[in-house]
Design a protein around this motif. Sequence first.
Motif, short mmCIF file in Angstrom:
data_model
loop_
_atom_site.label_atom_id
_atom_site.label_comp_id
_atom_site.label_asym_id
_atom_site.label_seq_id
_atom_site.Cartn_x
_atom_site.Cartn_y
_atom_site.Cartn_z
N THR A 50 37.52 20.74 39.91
CA THR A 50 36.91 21.94 39.32
C THR A 50 37.71 22.54 38.17
N LEU A 80 37.10 33.64 38.62
CA LEU A 80 37.10 32.32 39.25
C LEU A 80 36.67 32.48 40.70
N CYS A 91 43.48 27.10 45.71
CA CYS A 91 44.03 26.70 44.43
C CYS A 91 45.14 25.68 44.68
N LEU A 129 38.91 33.73 44.58
CA LEU A 129 39.40 32.36 44.63
C LEU A 129 39.78 32.03 46.07
N GLY A 176 35.58 30.53 44.28
CA GLY A 176 35.52 29.31 45.07
C GLY A 176 36.84 28.57 45.10
N GLU A 177 36.77 27.23 45.06
CA GLU A 177 37.94 26.38 45.21
C GLU A 177 38.31 25.74 43.88
N LEU A 178 39.53 26.02 43.44
CA LEU A 178 40.03 25.49 42.17
C LEU A 178 40.96 24.32 42.47
N PHE A 188 32.45 25.94 43.19
CA PHE A 188 33.30 26.66 42.25
C PHE A 188 32.44 27.16 41.10
#
Length: 110
Positions: free
Chosen positions: A25, A17, A54, A51, A19-21, A2
């Motif tokens: 993260t 943002l 999420c 993103l 990647g992985e939220l 992230f």
Amino acid sequence: MFDVILSSDGGTHTLALVGELDHQTAPRVHEALDRLHPAPGDRVVLSLDRLAFCDSSGLSAFIAAYERVTAAGAALTLTAPPAILTRMLRTTGLDDVLSWRDDDRDRRAR
């Protein structure tokens, strides 16, 4: 994986943002917001087109961002949320609170 990529252009501040939220993260979003000092009338954009994931921690980060940004007299907009995130915003009712757009069309004007 992230990352938060922060950029500013005049009164518009963008946090991309990538990647992985999730719960691990989400604090990085809060840290990026701590570095940001929007003035009244500024616009803060959370760019979500990169993103990949999420969860509810990410939604909480969006709410915290909204509270911080609006308390400073600025406006927050989420852009290009992935389809799954759009569903989450609608399901939770956050689409009535948060301003967001995709395809450069406002979905909710606040």
